[in-house]
Structures are given as structure tokens and as C-alpha cells.
Design a protein around this motif. Sequence first.
Motif, PDB file in Angstrom:
ATOM      1  N   ALA A   1       0.825  -1.210   0.000  1.00 24.60           N
ATOM      2  CA  ALA A   1       0.000   0.000   0.000  1.00 24.60           C
ATOM      3  C   ALA A   1       0.859   1.259   0.000  1.00 24.60           C
ATOM      4  O   ALA A   1       0.620   2.193  -0.776  1.00 24.60           O
ATOM      5  CB  ALA A   1      -0.923  -0.013   1.214  1.00 24.60           C
ATOM      6  N   ILE A   2       1.865   1.288   0.866  1.00 20.86           N
ATOM      7  CA  ILE A   2       2.740   2.457   0.937  1.00 20.86           C
ATOM      8  C   ILE A   2       3.491   2.651  -0.371  1.00 20.86           C
ATOM      9  O   ILE A   2       3.591   3.773  -0.911  1.00 20.86           O
ATOM     10  CB  ILE A   2       3.733   2.318   2.108  1.00 20.86           C
ATOM     11  N   SER A   3       4.024   1.560  -0.912  1.00 20.61           N
ATOM     12  CA  SER A   3       4.795   1.649  -2.151  1.00 20.61           C
ATOM     13  C   SER A   3       3.920   2.074  -3.322  1.00 20.61           C
ATOM     14  O   SER A   3       4.354   2.849  -4.181  1.00 20.61           O
ATOM     15  CB  SER A   3       5.445   0.291  -2.454  1.00 20.61           C
ATOM     16  N   GLN A   4       2.675   1.590  -3.372  1.00 21.38           N
ATOM     17  CA  GLN A   4       1.785   1.932  -4.477  1.00 21.38           C
ATOM     18  C   GLN A   4       1.394   3.399  -4.455  1.00 21.38           C
ATOM     19  O   GLN A   4       1.326   4.051  -5.502  1.00 21.38           O
ATOM     20  CB  GLN A   4       0.537   1.047  -4.425  1.00 21.38           C
ATOM     21  N   VAL A   5       1.112   3.935  -3.259  1.00 20.80           N
ATOM     22  CA  VAL A   5       0.799   5.364  -3.152  1.00 20.80           C
ATOM     23  C   VAL A   5       1.969   6.203  -3.633  1.00 20.80           C
ATOM     24  O   VAL A   5       1.811   7.142  -4.432  1.00 20.80           O
ATOM     25  CB  VAL A   5       0.452   5.726  -1.686  1.00 20.80           C
ATOM     26  N   THR A   6       3.154   5.864  -3.168  1.00 21.06           N
ATOM     27  CA  THR A   6       4.353   6.607  -3.562  1.00 21.06           C
ATOM     28  C   THR A   6       4.588   6.511  -5.055  1.00 21.06           C
ATOM     29  O   THR A   6       4.871   7.518  -5.730  1.00 21.06           O
ATOM     30  CB  THR A   6       5.576   6.062  -2.803  1.00 21.06           C
ATOM     31  N   ALA A   7       4.481   5.290  -5.605  1.00 21.94           N
ATOM     32  CA  ALA A   7       4.722   5.081  -7.028  1.00 21.94           C
ATOM     33  C   ALA A   7       3.732   5.860  -7.884  1.00 21.94           C
ATOM     34  O   ALA A   7       4.106   6.445  -8.912  1.00 21.94           O
ATOM     35  CB  ALA A   7       4.637   3.589  -7.353  1.00 21.94           C
ATOM     36  N   THR A   8       2.451   5.884  -7.483  1.00 24.90           N
ATOM     37  CA  THR A   8       1.434   6.583  -8.259  1.00 24.90           C
ATOM     38  C   THR A   8       1.691   8.086  -8.302  1.00 24.90           C
ATOM     39  O   THR A   8       1.607   8.722  -9.357  1.00 24.90           O
ATOM     40  CB  THR A   8       0.038   6.303  -7.674  1.00 24.90           C
ATOM     41  N   ALA A   9       2.004   8.669  -7.144  1.00 24.70           N
ATOM     42  CA  ALA A   9       2.272  10.108  -7.092  1.00 24.70           C
ATOM     43  C   ALA A   9       3.501  10.466  -7.938  1.00 24.70           C
ATOM     44  O   ALA A   9       3.495  11.452  -8.687  1.00 24.70           O
ATOM     45  CB  ALA A   9       2.479  10.548  -5.646  1.00 24.70           C
ATOM     46  N   ILE A  10       4.551   9.663  -7.837  1.00 20.82           N
ATOM     47  CA  ILE A  10       5.770   9.932  -8.606  1.00 20.82           C
ATOM     48  C   ILE A  10       5.496   9.792 -10.097  1.00 20.82           C
ATOM     49  O   ILE A  10       5.998  10.575 -10.917  1.00 20.82           O
ATOM     50  CB  ILE A  10       6.906   8.996  -8.165  1.00 20.82           C
ATOM     51  N   LEU A  11       4.693   8.799 -10.478  1.00 18.70           N
ATOM     52  CA  LEU A  11       4.361   8.607 -11.890  1.00 18.70           C
ATOM     53  C   LEU A  11       3.629   9.818 -12.455  1.00 18.70           C
ATOM     54  O   LEU A  11       3.907  10.262 -13.572  1.00 18.70           O
ATOM     55  CB  LEU A  11       3.510   7.349 -12.051  1.00 18.70           C
ATOM     56  N   LEU A  12       2.687  10.371 -11.699  1.00 17.08           N
ATOM     57  CA  LEU A  12       1.953  11.556 -12.166  1.00 17.08           C
ATOM     58  C   LEU A  12       2.887  12.752 -12.318  1.00 17.08           C
ATOM     59  O   LEU A  12       2.736  13.561 -13.243  1.00 17.08           O
ATOM     60  CB  LEU A  12       0.821  11.880 -11.196  1.00 17.08           C
ATOM     61  N   MET A  13       3.873  12.878 -11.422  1.00 17.23           N
ATOM     62  CA  MET A  13       4.870  13.940 -11.563  1.00 17.23           C
ATOM     63  C   MET A  13       5.693  13.730 -12.830  1.00 17.23           C
ATOM     64  O   MET A  13       6.005  14.683 -13.568  1.00 17.23           O
ATOM     65  CB  MET A  13       5.793  13.960 -10.343  1.00 17.23           C
ATOM     66  N   ALA A  14       6.066  12.478 -13.089  1.00 20.68           N
ATOM     67  CA  ALA A  14       6.860  12.173 -14.284  1.00 20.68           C
ATOM     68  C   ALA A  14       6.084  12.482 -15.556  1.00 20.68           C
ATOM     69  O   ALA A  14       6.649  12.965 -16.542  1.00 20.68           O
ATOM     70  CB  ALA A  14       7.290  10.706 -14.263  1.00 20.68           C
ATOM     71  N   MET A  15       4.782  12.213 -15.552  1.00 20.41           N
ATOM     72  CA  MET A  15       3.957  12.468 -16.737  1.00 20.41           C
ATOM     73  C   MET A  15       3.914  13.938 -17.091  1.00 20.41           C
ATOM     74  O   MET A  15       3.840  14.307 -18.262  1.00 20.41           O
ATOM     75  CB  MET A  15       2.536  11.944 -16.507  1.00 20.41           C
ATOM     76  N   SER A  16       3.944  14.806 -16.075  1.00 25.06           N
ATOM     77  CA  SER A  16       3.892  16.242 -16.336  1.00 25.06           C
ATOM     78  C   SER A  16       5.200  16.761 -16.919  1.00 25.06           C
ATOM     79  O   SER A  16       5.236  17.866 -17.463  1.00 25.06           O
ATOM     80  CB  SER A  16       3.559  17.000 -15.045  1.00 25.06           C
ATOM     81  N   ARG A  17       6.270  15.965 -16.805  1.00 27.41           N
ATOM     82  CA  ARG A  17       7.579  16.402 -17.310  1.00 27.41           C
ATOM     83  C   ARG A  17       8.012  15.651 -18.565  1.00 27.41           C
ATOM     84  O   ARG A  17       8.552  16.247 -19.482  1.00 27.41           O
ATOM     85  CB  ARG A  17       8.643  16.238 -16.217  1.00 27.41           C
ATOM     86  N   SER A  18       7.765  14.336 -18.598  1.00 26.76           N
ATOM     87  CA  SER A  18       8.239  13.529 -19.718  1.00 26.76           C
ATOM     88  C   SER A  18       7.157  13.193 -20.724  1.00 26.76           C
ATOM     89  O   SER A  18       7.455  12.707 -21.805  1.00 26.76           O
ATOM     90  CB  SER A  18       8.843  12.214 -19.188  1.00 26.76           C
ATOM     91  N   GLY A  19       5.895  13.439 -20.383  1.00 27.35           N
ATOM     92  CA  GLY A  19       4.799  13.063 -21.258  1.00 27.35           C
ATOM     93  C   GLY A  19       4.145  11.774 -20.792  1.00 27.35           C
ATOM     94  O   GLY A  19       4.743  10.973 -20.075  1.00 27.35           O
ATOM     95  N   PHE A  20       2.916  11.569 -21.231  1.00 29.31           N
ATOM     96  CA  PHE A  20       2.113  10.447 -20.765  1.00 29.31           C
ATOM     97  C   PHE A  20       2.719   9.103 -21.174  1.00 29.31           C
ATOM     98  O   PHE A  20       2.931   8.213 -20.347  1.00 29.31           O
ATOM     99  CB  PHE A  20       0.701  10.576 -21.336  1.00 29.31           C
ATOM    100  N   ALA A  21       3.009   8.937 -22.462  1.00 32.72           N
ATOM    101  CA  ALA A  21       3.492   7.648 -22.955  1.00 32.72           C
ATOM    102  C   ALA A  21       4.894   7.326 -22.448  1.00 32.72           C
ATOM    103  O   ALA A  21       5.180   6.194 -22.055  1.00 32.72           O
ATOM    104  CB  ALA A  21       3.476   7.639 -24.485  1.00 32.72           C
ATOM    105  N   VAL A  22       5.785   8.326 -22.447  1.00 31.87           N
ATOM    106  CA  VAL A  22       7.167   8.090 -22.006  1.00 31.87           C
ATOM    107  C   VAL A  22       7.206   7.708 -20.534  1.00 31.87           C
ATOM    108  O   VAL A  22       7.896   6.761 -20.131  1.00 31.87           O
ATOM    109  CB  VAL A  22       8.033   9.334 -22.278  1.00 31.87           C
ATOM    110  N   ALA A  23       6.458   8.435 -19.701  1.00 26.13           N
ATOM    111  CA  ALA A  23       6.437   8.116 -18.272  1.00 26.13           C
ATOM    112  C   ALA A  23       5.851   6.733 -18.025  1.00 26.13           C
ATOM    113  O   ALA A  23       6.325   5.986 -17.156  1.00 26.13           O
ATOM    114  CB  ALA A  23       5.626   9.173 -17.515  1.00 26.13           C
ATOM    115  N   THR A  24       4.822   6.366 -18.797  1.00 27.62           N
ATOM    116  CA  THR A  24       4.237   5.031 -18.659  1.00 27.62           C
ATOM    117  C   THR A  24       5.266   3.959 -18.954  1.00 27.62           C
ATOM    118  O   THR A  24       5.352   2.938 -18.259  1.00 27.62           O
ATOM    119  CB  THR A  24       3.030   4.876 -19.605  1.00 27.62           C
ATOM    120  N   MET A  25       6.080   4.173 -19.990  1.00 25.76           N
ATOM    121  CA  MET A  25       7.103   3.182 -20.337  1.00 25.76           C
ATOM    122  C   MET A  25       8.237   3.178 -19.326  1.00 25.76           C
ATOM    123  O   MET A  25       8.791   2.115 -19.005  1.00 25.76           O
ATOM    124  CB  MET A  25       7.655   3.474 -21.739  1.00 25.76           C
TER     125      MET A  25
END
Length: 293
Positions: free
Chosen positions: A75-99
Motif C-alpha cells: 500500500a505504501i509503495s503503491q501510493v508513492t509510485a502513483t504520485a511519482i508517476l503523475l509527476m513524471a507524466m507532467s515532465r516527460s509526457g504520458f506515454a514516455v512516463a508510462t514506459m
Amino acid sequence: MLWILLTLVAAPLQVARNAMQRGLVEDAGPWGATLVRFLFGLPFSIAIFAVAALLNSGATPHWGAPFWSGAIIGAISQVTATAILLMAMSRSGFAVATMLQQSSLPLAAIMGWLVLGDRLSGGVWAGVAVATLGLLVLSWPRRGHGRADLVGGLLGLASGAAFAVAFNGFREAGQSLDPQHPLFSSSAALVVAQAMQSLVLTSILAITRPQALRSVTGSWKSSLAAGFFGSAASACWFGALALAPAAPVRAVGLIEGPIAAAVGRKLFREKLRPRQWIGGGLTAVGLLLCALG
């Protein structure tokens, strides 16, 4: 082979959830958008668990330390991972961050080798090498955008590392609860994890960022849609992980990459450059080698 079907359903649902969450980041911030996944998804997760409980009336859950430790770590890791992923999407783009967050597979293999003493085959090491090369190509900064692209790439990799921990935590929780009824166990672990995530994250935001909570509730229609997609995706992922090891599940889940590229182009007007296609392709090949090895 039910786990393959569950994984193939989970991938597009996860892309849809990520797209809905990204649309909420501007107003609610990354942590508010992260809360949406768990808080608004909890009612759907409870409904999924109720159906699983009815279909598995003979289940005998064991609420021991292995279940709770796996669920809490996941649970802790998933919350952290989700928030970091959304930050990455705002900088690298949706598809790149997903990959980039697909780095969870080679990172999990390396973690197992370093921490748990896992023995890795030559195929796995080859996959780690190819995937690492692909991730480097994918996240290499553009000229004039060095700092922003570097931060986005590092955030994407950090998200992958956190997801690697979460996947294995949830797998441990599901298997320890009742290994004879994997779908019951996985849906129970999902409800427990989401309840903890919703309670803790709501409490923290109520104290530190009440505006984020107001934004989330104000956009309740989008939040509810994101919650539904998130719960459905998580239920499928949990079910697949209860039936098969994390590596092959993540390998089949690579279908998420091209789906994310199509969604990024359609919804967010993102166009991948040739270097990013090459990096994404190398990463996909590396991840397949890791799983098959």
C-alpha cells in the motif's frame, strides 16, 4: 491461463485511470490525484470483493503477519509510485512516463539478486542490460531541456522501483491469505490496501493541503470514473499476481506501452520522437527477456 486474460484487461484499464488522474493533477496536485485512485475506487473494490466472496464461499482466510506486512508494504509503495508517476507524466509526457515505470521488472530482478540472493539466468541479465539501454535512450535529455527531461526520467525510474516493491508486497499478501482461493485473496487484499491508503492519504491532505481535497470532491464525476478504472485494473492485477509470478505478469502487461502511446497522442497531443520509439522498443525487448529468463 486466466492470469493472461486478467493482465490483458488490466493494462487498458490502467491507462484509462492514469489518463483520468493526469487530468486532475493541475487542480488537485499529484497527491490529490493519487488519492482519487484509492478513495473513489474503494466502493468499487468492496463490490468486487463481495462478488468474489460469494463465488468462493469455502475460503478460509488467514489474517496473519505475512498478509498484513505484504499489504502494508504494498500500500505504501503503491501510493508513492502513483504520485511519482503523475509527476513524471507532467515532465516527460504520458506515454514516455508510462514506459519508464515499466522499469519495475528489471529493477525487481536486481533487487532480488542484491537483497534476497536470487540467482539470475543469463537471459535475465541480458534482459536487464537491454532494458537499461532502452531506458537510457528513452529518458536521455533533449537539447535545451536537459534539467526537465532528466528530472522526468529519474521520476519515471523511481516510480518503477516503487511499483516493483508494491507488486511483490501484494503478491505476498494474496498468497498468504488463502492460496487455494486466489481471486478471493487478491480482492480482499485490494480492499484492505485501498482502505488504508484512503484513510492515511485523506488525513494527511486534510492537514497539509485541504485545497487538494476540495478540488477532488469538486471534480467528483472525473474522480469517480478514475476510481472505477483504478479499482477494476487493480482487481485484475491482483488476480493475475495471485495466479502467476510477478515477472510474466509484468511481461504480458507490456501491452500498456502502445496503448499509452495512442492515448497520449489522442488526448494530450503528444507525438513521440524517433529516439523515444527506439528507446521504448529496446525497453520492451529487455523486459520480455527478463520475464522469459
